[in-house]
Design a protein around this motif. Structure first.
Motif, PDB file in Angstrom:
ATOM      1  N   UNK A  44       0.828  -1.215   0.000  1.00  0.00           N
ATOM      2  CA  UNK A  44       0.000   0.000   0.000  1.00  0.00           C
ATOM      3  C   UNK A  44       0.858   1.259   0.000  1.00  0.00           C
ATOM      4  N   UNK A  45       2.007   1.203   0.677  1.00  0.00           N
ATOM      5  CA  UNK A  45       2.902   2.366   0.680  1.00  0.00           C
ATOM      6  C   UNK A  45       3.511   2.567  -0.699  1.00  0.00           C
ATOM      7  N   UNK A  46       3.944   1.484  -1.337  1.00  0.00           N
ATOM      8  CA  UNK A  46       4.465   1.583  -2.702  1.00  0.00           C
ATOM      9  C   UNK A  46       3.399   2.149  -3.646  1.00  0.00           C
ATOM     10  N   UNK A  47       2.159   1.720  -3.451  1.00  0.00           N
ATOM     11  CA  UNK A  47       1.072   2.221  -4.288  1.00  0.00           C
ATOM     12  C   UNK A  47       0.842   3.711  -4.084  1.00  0.00           C
ATOM     13  N   UNK A  48       0.917   4.155  -2.840  1.00  0.00           N
ATOM     14  CA  UNK A  48       0.742   5.589  -2.564  1.00  0.00           C
ATOM     15  C   UNK A  48       1.827   6.409  -3.253  1.00  0.00           C
ATOM     16  N   UNK A  49       3.062   5.927  -3.193  1.00  0.00           N
ATOM     17  CA  UNK A  49       4.160   6.626  -3.868  1.00  0.00           C
ATOM     18  C   UNK A  49       3.945   6.653  -5.386  1.00  0.00           C
ATOM     19  N   UNK A  50       3.488   5.548  -5.936  1.00  0.00           N
ATOM     20  CA  UNK A  50       3.208   5.472  -7.368  1.00  0.00           C
ATOM     21  C   UNK A  50       2.104   6.451  -7.766  1.00  0.00           C
ATOM     22  N   UNK A  51       1.032   6.481  -6.979  1.00  0.00           N
ATOM     23  CA  UNK A  51      -0.088   7.367  -7.302  1.00  0.00           C
ATOM     24  C   UNK A  51       0.312   8.828  -7.158  1.00  0.00           C
ATOM     25  N   UNK A  94       5.075  -0.468 -10.546  1.00  0.00           N
ATOM     26  CA  UNK A  94       6.538  -0.569 -10.444  1.00  0.00           C
ATOM     27  C   UNK A  94       7.034  -0.353  -9.018  1.00  0.00           C
ATOM     28  N   UNK A  95       8.266  -0.750  -8.791  1.00  0.00           N
ATOM     29  CA  UNK A  95       8.921  -0.520  -7.501  1.00  0.00           C
ATOM     30  C   UNK A  95       9.228   0.968  -7.371  1.00  0.00           C
ATOM     31  N   UNK A  96       8.709   1.574  -6.310  1.00  0.00           N
ATOM     32  CA  UNK A  96       8.866   3.007  -6.110  1.00  0.00           C
ATOM     33  C   UNK A  96       9.827   3.324  -4.964  1.00  0.00           C
ATOM     34  N   UNK A  97      10.720   2.395  -4.653  1.00  0.00           N
ATOM     35  CA  UNK A  97      11.600   2.579  -3.493  1.00  0.00           C
ATOM     36  C   UNK A  97      12.524   3.785  -3.635  1.00  0.00           C
ATOM     37  N   UNK A  98      12.702   4.298  -4.845  1.00  0.00           N
ATOM     38  CA  UNK A  98      13.530   5.486  -5.022  1.00  0.00           C
ATOM     39  C   UNK A  98      12.801   6.786  -4.758  1.00  0.00           C
ATOM     40  N   UNK A  99      11.478   6.716  -4.569  1.00  0.00           N
ATOM     41  CA  UNK A  99      10.692   7.920  -4.304  1.00  0.00           C
ATOM     42  C   UNK A  99      10.810   8.339  -2.838  1.00  0.00           C
TER      43      UNK A  99
END
Length: 316
Positions: A44-51, A94-99
């Motif tokens: 869910x955190x990755x999704x928030x960063x993506x959105x 996608x993986x948003x770990x860089x955000x």
């Protein structure tokens, strides 16, 4: 402008609600906090960063707890059959770990923001209530500093959606939800009593995508799996649960509310049931006595709500 912190577990209907908040001219989205529910907390955190990237807003995002408010409480299975394995309709997020992610845990972010803006922050909570309950446990004084807490959750006078008693967000962490309901801050419960009346068809969403640019095109794409799930309940359409809570913030006149103390059952076959003691009704002594009167939404002008949602989503 209303300062809003969005506590969310994206989630397909969360995505629509987030875009509504990001595009509504009367909303200042000052933060997003993530919780588990539609998927585990990392997803869910990755999704928030993506959105955030795709919808083009800049509010900080703080990761919440992946565990329930009461230690040792078993987590219910995640509803992959509703939101997909990635939480956003199996579109391949996608993986948003860089955000960038706010370094504070969600409950600390909530506390800090509320204290920095006393009387100004509205929390819109559309997932488990875990972050809010954790904030209350650490800093109970924030109840005097919050403008209001608007919750998508509960089923007061209608059946639930995970069992006959309970709605999913409340059922997912009932102790947290009860702590939030009984706290001395203004709560508005926007539950299944009203959200089930707000239905958007697949063709209506496609028409919005044609007008609303890439963000609404993405919303249309990630909603297809969700609409397919709803096919047994509404014809070729979906219910816009979480967006209803966001609409309440800017257009409360579209809702009919009932005041009264609200409790959440935390054990037994009714676990997760939201029960209101309406103001003015007399009973013998009960666990609802002496608690703050909160508002439960009982009816909604659904056509006007959906018109406002559509108007807002296509703003660019």
């Amino acid at each position: 402008m209303q300062k809003v912190i969005f506590d969310t577990d994206p989630g397909v209907d969360d995505a629509m609600a987030l875009l509504f908040l990001a595009r509504h001219p009367e909303v200042d989205l000052v933060g997003v906090t993530t919780t588990f529910g539609n998927a585990p907390i990392d997803i869910t955190t990755n999704n928030a960063l993506f959105l955030r990237r795709e919808f083009g807003f800049s509010a900080p995002i703080a990761k919440g707890s992946g565990d329930k408010y009461q230690p040792g409480r078993e987590t219910h299975p995640f509803p992959t059959f509703i939101h997909g394995d990635d939480g956003l309709g199996n579109i391949g997020v996608p993986d948003m770990s860089g955000e960038p992610l706010d370094p504070r845990p969600a409950h600390e972010f909530l506390i800090d923001m509320i204290k920095a803006h006393p009387g100004e922050i509205t929390i819109v909570a559309v997932g488990r209530m875990t972050n809010l309950a954790n904030a209350l446990r650490v800093a109970p004084e924030i109840t005097r500093l919050v403008k209001q807490v608007v919750i998508m959750g509960g089923a007061v006078d209608v059946p639930g959606n995970v069992n006959p008693a309970a709605e999913a967000n409340i059922h997912g962490d009932p102790e947290a939800a009860d702590a939030v309901m009984v706290a001395d801050w203004p709560v508005v419960l926007v539950g299944l009593d009203v959200t089930l009346k707000t239905v958007m068809t697949r063709s209506e969403l496609a028409a919005l995508a044609a007008r609303g640019g890439p963000a609404v095109e993405l919303l249309d794409r990630l909603s297809q799996f969700y609409i397919d799930f709803y096919s047994g309940q509404v014809e070729d359409a979906m219910v816009v649960h979480d967006t209803c809570a966001c609409v309440y913030v800017v257009a409360p006149e579209l809702f009919v509310t009932r005041p009264g103390a609200i409790r959440v059952l935390t054990t037994g076959i009714g676990e997760g049931k939201t029960m209101q003691k309406p103001d003015g009704m007399r009973f013998g002594p009960s666990a609802w006595d002496g608690l703050p009167s909160q508002l439960a939404c009982m009816d909604v002008k659904a056509a006007e709500l959906l018109a406002l949602v559509e108007e807002t989503l296509v703003r660019q």
